[in-house]
Design an enzyme around this catalytic site. Structure first.
Site, PDB file in Angstrom:
ATOM      1  N   SER A   1     -10.373  -0.604   6.827  1.00 27.63           N
ATOM      2  CA  SER A   1      -9.978  -0.461   5.391  1.00 27.63           C
ATOM      3  C   SER A   1      -9.213  -1.555   4.748  1.00 27.63           C
ATOM      4  CB  SER A   1      -8.946   0.915   5.463  1.00 27.63           C
ATOM      5  OG  SER A   1      -9.576   2.175   5.680  1.00 27.63           O
TER       6      SER A   1
ATOM      7  N   SER B   1      -9.803   2.344   2.628  1.00 25.44           N
ATOM      8  CA  SER B   1      -9.153   2.929   1.839  1.00 25.44           C
ATOM      9  C   SER B   1      -7.899   1.927   1.128  1.00 25.44           C
ATOM     10  CB  SER B   1      -8.173   3.727   2.811  1.00 25.44           C
ATOM     11  OG  SER B   1      -7.439   3.151   3.620  1.00 25.44           O
TER      12      SER B   1
ATOM     13  N   LYS C   1       0.833  -1.254   0.120  1.00 26.17           N
ATOM     14  CA  LYS C   1       0.044  -0.088   0.073  1.00 26.17           C
ATOM     15  C   LYS C   1       0.943   1.267   0.021  1.00 26.17           C
ATOM     16  CE  LYS C   1      -3.885   1.863   2.405  1.00 26.17           C
ATOM     17  NZ  LYS C   1      -4.967   1.937   3.713  1.00 26.17           N
TER      18      LYS C   1
END
Length: 497
Positions: A185, A161, A86
């Site tokens: 998330s 997210s 990420k």
């Protein structure tokens, strides 16, 4: 090959190479980027991924030639396996932007502990994935680099997210991926994309090198096609870290390396919070999948009770008060002076600070900073922030007391399946309510795993996820339950060919 287990077997036997796996991911990424509706899961592929893969291939070939390949993989259990990262987790020498213009061009000077431990186990960081800006969002539509599409149907969101990481796994661009969680998330995009996603106990995975959103809530998580794809990386990364005072060791990591399905269902006690069954916004397809999940456990012999936890009604409010307050504090460091973008119109420091943040931050980040600072203001901090913390403490106490009697909590991961791109982006409150079933886990600092539990008839067959939440440090048990579920429900996840 869609799983780590399949890939490792092929690497050992010489049926594939790490270089071939990395090249395939790069080719898929480049082809997708040029398509009419790009997935936009990866923001970039790391330039040194192929070099590291070639080095892994040499190690494997040398071990195969002298008959020590099993010993090599015992030492480096993820050797040659590429993974997605990420965009808010530091990987030395590579860009780290958190999906924001304010960190455009910033290069990480060191690697996060989770990256270092995966590389020590032989894994190959493949590239950085798209995310909501500074991990603030539930759809990855708040990224400065455009939304990530859902691999199942590209008209839908991938969740957030960590939507880029989930889409990379679901779209077969990576074998497993790292994400981060503050209020759901990892589990929410895993649910939307039809894969497994684990949020570990707070502290089990070090936060060193992870850009902070809400420090007391943040936790690195893992996504994969199967529970085994989560268990093995977790065993490599878990444990106390000198650089993170909140980190903690995880008991029973050996069982994660050779994950067995859970079998003792007759002694399993499951709690279902009544508050989650009475939610007005619960989609009928999600409710149907939940009923089927409940029935499966009952058929296995588990004891299930509906329990009353009124404090859960305040979990969303408590979460956003705490998370936004901590976000406002953490993001104050992005001032245009120390690193990242600088907008200097030569009008003085105050103007530089305001201009940099005004231009660098997107609308959702600005919204959360304003609300967070409002909560922390002298007028409201005592009445609002402290009340939020009091509610959080009560949630922790009541969940701990619940787990004295019950083994897990069962509930949907999200009240709805994935929604269409643009459907909720202008309605922040509606977007925030996507987290109503997930935030209690982060507030209580307990682990939870999303499992694919079917497809919705009303939304073009989009995936539906259920979550199993357990007491602190129960990751092994949760993943064993998830494996038993997976073996009984082949096809509940949606695999993109």
């Amino acid at each position: 090959m869609y799983t780590i287990e399949e890939t490792i077997k092929a690497l050992k036997a010489g049926e594939t190479t790490s270089s071939a796996l990395v090249k395939k991911s790069i080719e898929t990424f480049e082809a997708d980027k040029a398509s009419d509706k790009p997935l936009n899961a990866f923001l970039e592929m790391y330039e040194d991924a192929l070099t590291k893969a070639e080095a892994a291939d040499k190690e494997i070939e040398a071990a195969r030639s002298n008959g020590s390949v099993d010993a090599l993989f015992a030492e480096k259990p993820l050797l040659g396996v590429p993974f997605a990262n990420k965009d808010n987790i530091s990987c030395k020498g590579h860009k780290l932007t958190c999906g924001s213009k304010i960190l455009e061009g910033y290069v990480a000077p060191y690697s996060a502990t989770v990256i270092e431990r995966l590389e020590k186990a032989g894994a190959i960081p493949l590239g950085r994935c798209n995310q909501d800006e500074f991990a603030m969002g539930s759809s990855t539509e708040y990224s400065s680099y455009g939304a990530t599409r859902n691999p199942i149907n590209r008209e839908y969101v991938s969740g957030g997210s960590s939507g880029g990481s989930a889409a990379a796994v679901s779209g077969n661009q990576a074998l497993f991926a790292l994400g981060t969680e503050t209020g759901g998330s990892v589990r929410l995009p895993a649910s939307y994309c039809g894969i497994y996603g684990l949020k570990p106990t707070y502290g089990v995975l070090s936060r060193w090198g992870v850009v902070a959103y809400g420090s007391s809530l943040d936790q690195v998580g893992i996504m994969g096609h199967t529970p085994d794809d989560i268990a093995l990386p977790l065993s490599c990364m878990a444990g106390a870290d000198f650089y993170d005072d909140t980190s903690a060791d995880l008991p029973d990591t050996d069982s994660l390396k050779d994950l067995k399905p859970y079998t003792d269902f007759s002694s399993l006690k499951i709690a279902i919070p009544k508050q989650f069954l009475e939610t007005k916004g619960l989609d009928k397809d999600v409710k149907s999948a939940f009923d089927s999940t409940r029935a499966w456990f009952e058929e296995k012999g588990a004891k299930i009770d509906e329990v009353d936890l009124p404090v859960l009604d305040a979990s969303i409010a408590s979460y956003y008060v705490i998370a936004l307050s901590e976000a406002a504090s953490n993001l104050s460091r992005f001032d245009g002076i120390r690193y990242g973008r600088r907008v200097d119109n030569e009008k003085g420091y105050d103007e530089l600070y305001v201009d940099t943040r005004s231009e660098g931050f997107g609308p959702e980040v600005k919204r959360r900073i304003v609300i967070g600072n409002y909560v922390l203001s002298e007028q409201f901090s005592g009445d609002t922030y402290k009340k939020g913390m009091t509610v959080r403490a009560r949630i922790q106490r009541e969940m701990a007391k619940l787990f004295e009697t019950y083994d897990i909590v069962l509930c949907p991961t999200c009240p709805t399946p994935a929604f269409k791109l643009g459907q909720k982006v202008d309605d922040p409150l509606e977007m925030y309510l996507s987290d109503m079933y997930t935030v209690f886990v982060n507030l209580a600092r307990i682990p939870s795993v999303n499992v694919p539990a079917g497809k919705a008839a009303g939304t073009d067959g989009m995936p539906i996820g259920m979550q199993f939440a357990g007491p602190m440090f129960s990751e092994a048990k949760l993943l064993q339950l998830a494996k038993a579920w997976e073996e009984s429900h082949k096809g509940c996840g949606v695999q993109v060919k």
